[in-house]
Structures are given as C-alpha cells and as structure tokens.
Scaffold this motif. Structure first.
Motif, PDB file in Angstrom:
ATOM      1  N   PRO A   7     -74.097 -23.725 -11.381  1.00 51.08           N
ATOM      2  CA  PRO A   7     -74.743 -22.892 -10.358  1.00 51.08           C
ATOM      3  C   PRO A   7     -73.798 -22.621  -9.189  1.00 51.08           C
ATOM      4  O   PRO A   7     -72.761 -23.286  -9.035  1.00 51.08           O
ATOM      5  CB  PRO A   7     -75.936 -23.738  -9.920  1.00 51.08           C
ATOM      6  N   ASP A  21     -78.527 -20.107  -7.768  1.00 49.85           N
ATOM      7  CA  ASP A  21     -77.685 -19.192  -8.525  1.00 49.85           C
ATOM      8  C   ASP A  21     -77.755 -17.835  -7.834  1.00 49.85           C
ATOM      9  O   ASP A  21     -78.820 -17.441  -7.343  1.00 49.85           O
ATOM     10  CB  ASP A  21     -78.175 -19.047  -9.967  1.00 49.85           C
ATOM     11  N   PHE A  37     -80.781 -18.884 -16.668  1.00 46.12           N
ATOM     12  CA  PHE A  37     -81.458 -19.263 -15.426  1.00 46.12           C
ATOM     13  C   PHE A  37     -82.759 -20.015 -15.706  1.00 46.12           C
ATOM     14  O   PHE A  37     -83.113 -20.931 -14.971  1.00 46.12           O
ATOM     15  CB  PHE A  37     -81.714 -18.039 -14.552  1.00 46.12           C
ATOM     16  N   THR A  40     -81.619 -23.486 -16.629  1.00 44.75           N
ATOM     17  CA  THR A  40     -81.166 -24.183 -15.421  1.00 44.75           C
ATOM     18  C   THR A  40     -82.355 -24.611 -14.565  1.00 44.75           C
ATOM     19  O   THR A  40     -82.398 -25.735 -14.061  1.00 44.75           O
ATOM     20  CB  THR A  40     -80.216 -23.277 -14.608  1.00 44.75           C
ATOM     21  N   ARG A  41     -83.337 -23.735 -14.426  1.00 41.92           N
ATOM     22  CA  ARG A  41     -84.540 -24.063 -13.649  1.00 41.92           C
ATOM     23  C   ARG A  41     -85.231 -25.307 -14.225  1.00 41.92           C
ATOM     24  O   ARG A  41     -85.591 -26.227 -13.504  1.00 41.92           O
ATOM     25  CB  ARG A  41     -85.522 -22.889 -13.634  1.00 41.92           C
ATOM     26  N   TYR A  51     -85.085 -25.002  -7.436  1.00 42.59           N
ATOM     27  CA  TYR A  51     -84.134 -24.037  -7.992  1.00 42.59           C
ATOM     28  C   TYR A  51     -84.502 -22.655  -7.486  1.00 42.59           C
ATOM     29  O   TYR A  51     -85.673 -22.276  -7.483  1.00 42.59           O
ATOM     30  CB  TYR A  51     -84.171 -24.066  -9.526  1.00 42.59           C
ATOM     31  N   VAL A  53     -83.025 -18.344  -7.286  1.00 45.50           N
ATOM     32  CA  VAL A  53     -82.080 -17.303  -7.663  1.00 45.50           C
ATOM     33  C   VAL A  53     -82.062 -16.299  -6.523  1.00 45.50           C
ATOM     34  O   VAL A  53     -83.114 -15.807  -6.099  1.00 45.50           O
ATOM     35  CB  VAL A  53     -82.486 -16.602  -8.985  1.00 45.50           C
TER      36      VAL A  53
END
Length: 141
Positions: A7, A21, A37, A40-41, A51, A53
C-alpha cells in the motif's frame, strides 16, 4: 495463492493504524485493481486496522480549489474588511449577494475578500458543485 501488494501509506493515529492505497478514480473499476484492493482490505481489517482508498477529488471541487487559491495571500486583504465581512451575517447568504452586505465598500474589494475567506476556511460553501453566485455561504460554528 501467494499475493503481494505494498500500500501507499500507513497512518499512525491515536485509535488504530490506517492503511491507504492511492489510485486515480478511472482505474478503480479495473478488475485487477478492484481485486487487489478488496484483498488488501480484508487482510488489513482482519488485523483490526482501517483501510482506505484515496483518489483525486471530483472535478468541480478541484477547479474550485484552484480558483480560490488565487485568493490565498493574506497580505493582499485588509484585516478590517475581513473582520467586517465576518461580522456581516453572511451565514445563509448566496455568494452573489455577499458584497451587498457592505454597501459602503466597493464590490471590487469585497468579492475577492469573500473568496479569501472561503480559501482560509472562515467561510464555507459546497465546493463539490461549480462555484457560482447562487452558492450559499456558511460561517464557521
């Protein structure tokens, strides 16, 4: 399957860490970006972290900020005029009517001072829509 993603930011806050991110808005809908994403979350939130974006602001907001940046220089504005404007009851007044609140002052001076107060955050309006004379001004609480 092993995965790897780094990230862009790790923000250490008083509550929980925030992993961020950054990606241009037009790329967020690409399947590989959305998948990465989402993965990643799930990983970040499974650890109790947050998290997010981030993308560029909406076009109108960005254009408004660029416009108001032209009024950012404090030394160009009379502190007396700015104080008068802040005391003129501008809350709920459309931007185009603000100069009328100081009839003894030239509109040529008042209008830029209002824009300066918007830039500095001492006045507010909806910047997600194009800035025009009908935008309603709000004062700081």
């Amino acid at each position: 399957k092993p995965r790897k993603h780094i990230p862009d930011y790790l923000l250490i806050t008083d509550q929980v860490p925030v992993v961020v991110d950054v990606k241009p808005l037009h790329r967020l809908s690409k399947p590989e970006v959305a998948f990465t994403f989402d993965w990643t979350r799930r990983v970040v939130e499974s650890r109790g972290w947050q998290y997010e974006v981030w993308s560029e602001p909406p076009t109108a907001r960005l254009e408004n900020i660029r416009f108001l940046a032209g009024y950012r220089r404090d030394w160009l504005f009379s502190p007396d005029l700015l104080d008068e404007l802040l005391g003129a009851g501008l809350d709920g007044v459309p931007l185009g009517q603000a100069p009328r609140r100081l009839p003894g002052r030239p509109e040529l001076h008042v209008r830029p001072a209002v824009h300066h107060l918007l830039w500095t955050g001492r006045l507010f309006t909806d910047l997600d829509q194009p800035l025009n004379t009908s935008r309603v001004l709000r004062t700081a609480s």
